[in-house]
Design a protein around this motif. Structure first.
Motif, PDB file in Angstrom:
ATOM      1  N   MET A   1       0.850  -1.187   0.000  1.00 22.37           N
ATOM      2  CA  MET A   1       0.000   0.000   0.000  1.00 22.37           C
ATOM      3  C   MET A   1       0.888   1.239   0.000  1.00 22.37           C
ATOM      4  SD  MET A   1      -2.995   1.129   2.697  1.00 22.37           S
ATOM      5  CE  MET A   1      -3.919  -0.373   2.475  1.00 22.37           C
ATOM      6  N   THR A   2       0.518   2.227  -0.772  1.00 19.13           N
ATOM      7  CA  THR A   2       1.240   3.494  -0.813  1.00 19.13           C
ATOM      8  C   THR A   2       0.266   4.607  -0.488  1.00 19.13           C
ATOM      9  OG1 THR A   2       2.909   2.762  -2.392  1.00 19.13           O
ATOM     10  CG2 THR A   2       2.461   5.102  -2.328  1.00 19.13           C
ATOM     11  N   GLU A   3       0.715   5.582   0.304  1.00 19.47           N
ATOM     12  CA  GLU A   3      -0.171   6.665   0.727  1.00 19.47           C
ATOM     13  C   GLU A   3      -0.780   7.352  -0.488  1.00 19.47           C
ATOM     14  OE1 GLU A   3      -2.187   8.868   3.513  1.00 19.47           O
ATOM     15  OE2 GLU A   3      -0.864   7.170   3.852  1.00 19.47           O
ATOM     16  N   THR A  87       8.068   2.684  -4.659  1.00 22.40           N
ATOM     17  CA  THR A  87       9.154   3.629  -4.376  1.00 22.40           C
ATOM     18  C   THR A  87       8.685   5.030  -4.003  1.00 22.40           C
ATOM     19  OG1 THR A  87       9.313   4.124  -6.738  1.00 22.40           O
ATOM     20  CG2 THR A  87      10.773   2.408  -5.874  1.00 22.40           C
ATOM     21  N   SER A  88       7.395   5.311  -4.117  1.00 25.30           N
ATOM     22  CA  SER A  88       6.897   6.671  -3.856  1.00 25.30           C
ATOM     23  C   SER A  88       6.142   6.794  -2.541  1.00 25.30           C
ATOM     24  CB  SER A  88       5.993   7.120  -5.014  1.00 25.30           C
ATOM     25  OG  SER A  88       6.703   7.153  -6.224  1.00 25.30           O
ATOM     26  N   SER A  89       6.293   5.830  -1.651  1.00 26.62           N
ATOM     27  CA  SER A  89       5.497   5.850  -0.424  1.00 26.62           C
ATOM     28  C   SER A  89       5.951   6.920   0.568  1.00 26.62           C
ATOM     29  CB  SER A  89       5.516   4.479   0.255  1.00 26.62           C
ATOM     30  OG  SER A  89       6.816   4.137   0.684  1.00 26.62           O
ATOM     31  N   HIS A  90       7.195   7.436   0.405  1.00 24.55           N
ATOM     32  CA  HIS A  90       7.728   8.411   1.369  1.00 24.55           C
ATOM     33  C   HIS A  90       8.312   9.619   0.632  1.00 24.55           C
ATOM     34  CE1 HIS A  90       7.310   4.898   3.922  1.00 24.55           C
ATOM     35  NE2 HIS A  90       7.578   5.626   4.974  1.00 24.55           N
ATOM     36  N   PRO A  91       7.455  10.452   0.043  1.00 17.38           N
ATOM     37  CA  PRO A  91       7.965  11.593  -0.732  1.00 17.38           C
ATOM     38  C   PRO A  91       8.753  12.569   0.137  1.00 17.38           C
ATOM     39  CG  PRO A  91       5.595  11.784  -0.363  1.00 17.38           C
ATOM     40  CD  PRO A  91       5.993  10.400   0.066  1.00 17.38           C
ATOM     41  N   GLY A  92       9.918  12.983  -0.385  1.00 21.38           N
ATOM     42  CA  GLY A  92      10.746  13.965   0.311  1.00 21.38           C
ATOM     43  C   GLY A  92      11.498  13.426   1.500  1.00 21.38           C
ATOM     44  N   SER A  93      11.473  12.129   1.708  1.00 22.48           N
ATOM     45  CA  SER A  93      12.101  11.557   2.894  1.00 22.48           C
ATOM     46  C   SER A  93      13.613  11.439   2.730  1.00 22.48           C
ATOM     47  CB  SER A  93      11.527  10.166   3.180  1.00 22.48           C
ATOM     48  OG  SER A  93      12.194   9.556   4.261  1.00 22.48           O
ATOM     49  N   THR A  97      14.607   6.926   0.969  1.00 19.72           N
ATOM     50  CA  THR A  97      14.627   7.499  -0.370  1.00 19.72           C
ATOM     51  C   THR A  97      14.021   6.504  -1.361  1.00 19.72           C
ATOM     52  OG1 THR A  97      16.788   6.574  -0.924  1.00 19.72           O
ATOM     53  CG2 THR A  97      16.759   8.701   0.227  1.00 19.72           C
ATOM     54  N   PRO A  98      13.674   6.958  -2.565  1.00 16.72           N
ATOM     55  CA  PRO A  98      13.155   6.012  -3.564  1.00 16.72           C
ATOM     56  C   PRO A  98      14.093   4.834  -3.821  1.00 16.72           C
ATOM     57  CG  PRO A  98      12.662   8.239  -4.240  1.00 16.72           C
ATOM     58  CD  PRO A  98      13.530   8.352  -3.021  1.00 16.72           C
ATOM     59  N   SER A  99      15.398   5.077  -3.817  1.00 21.17           N
ATOM     60  CA  SER A  99      16.326   3.965  -4.037  1.00 21.17           C
ATOM     61  C   SER A  99      16.311   2.995  -2.857  1.00 21.17           C
ATOM     62  CB  SER A  99      17.746   4.484  -4.281  1.00 21.17           C
ATOM     63  OG  SER A  99      18.207   5.241  -3.177  1.00 21.17           O
ATOM     64  N   ASP A 100      16.167   3.542  -1.651  1.00 20.09           N
ATOM     65  CA  ASP A 100      16.034   2.668  -0.480  1.00 20.09           C
ATOM     66  C   ASP A 100      14.781   1.810  -0.607  1.00 20.09           C
ATOM     67  OD1 ASP A 100      18.299   3.742   0.804  1.00 20.09           O
ATOM     68  OD2 ASP A 100      17.104   5.301   1.796  1.00 20.09           O
TER      69      ASP A 100
END
Length: 259
Positions: A1-3, A87-93, A97-100
């Protein structure tokens, strides 16, 4: 699930915002208990394959972690199509990060499946998280190449409220029709924006797959593998994607399917 609020716009009538409908309201409603029961053998008869389409890593456990266990127990060949790597579940984190996330979220999914005692074939479409609709042709082509007549396809509902969930549902419905496969849809975010008896939900198509206490426990344990989604982000202050009130709506001794 992604926000969902970080993704493409959602239909206003299925907006996912705030805390959503409390699970206590769903449990107090007699409609869920009165849904017709169904068995795994009725959903996926002998000698047929099951194809599970997960928009994001964790949707396969949240939506159908009990079903997956029952399919394994009856010896059904099961294929998991992972549409995105989440990869987009945590924007600006700065914390994830997206690579993480591209590395961690598939690992979490693999650990969750192992916790369920499963090792299904996994196909990764590697679509962009939050932009599945723009890549529907790619997903549709992948499914056309994968599906066989008689397959049973499980996918998030075409009106689930999350744009990626809806796009996966639409691509799967078109491919299933073309390949003469059976389509079964799964509500995930619907429990957030809908209300008991909501006329926007196809209750006439709904059925209830009961889970044993052991199956539910394994599903709960599997969800604990998704640590990226279960914890707050200290770098942005963003709350967990899967806080307790969201999980409460998805962890019952049954799963609901639209046949």
């Amino acid at each position: 699930m992604t926000e969902p609020h970080t993704r493409a716009p959602q239909p206003a009538e299925r907006l996912i915002a705030g805390r959503g409908t409390p699970d206590a309201e769903w449990q107090a409603w007699g409609g869920l208990a009165s849904l017709p029961p169904v068995t795994v053998a009725e959903l996926v008869p002998a000698y047929r394959r099951a194809v599970i389409i997960a928009p994001h890593p964790d949707d396969e456990v949240l939506a159908c972690g009990g079903l997956l266990q029952q399919l394994h127990a009856q010896g059904t060949q099961t294929i998991l199509v992972a549409a995105t790597n989440g990869t987009s579940s945590h924007p600006g984190s700065a914390h994830l990060t997206p690579s993480d996330l591209a590395r961690l979220r598939p690992q979490e999914s693999a650990a969750a499946l192992q916790t369920l005692g499963l090792a299904p074939q996994v196909l990764r479409a590697r679509l962009i998280d939050g932009q599945v609709r723009a890549s529907m042709e790619h997903l549709h082509t992948l499914l056309i190449q994968l599906l066989r007549p008689g397959d049973v396809v499980f996918v998030t509902w075409r009106q689930d409220g999350h744009p990626d969930h809806e796009a996966c549902g639409l691509a799967a419905s078109l491919a299933a029709r073309a390949c003469r496969a059976t389509l079964i849809e799964m509500p995930v975010w619907s429990w957030h924006w809908a209300a008991p008896g909501d006329r926007r939900v196809p209750w006439h198509r709904a059925c209830r797959l009961d889970l044993s206490a052991e199956e539910l426990q394994r599903k709960q344990q599997a969800i604990q593998c998704f640590q990226t989604q279960l914890n707050d982000d200290p770098s942005t202050g963003q709350q967990a994607i899967l806080p307790p009130h969201v999980l409460a709506r998805l962890l019952h001794p049954y799963e609901i399917y639209f046949t």
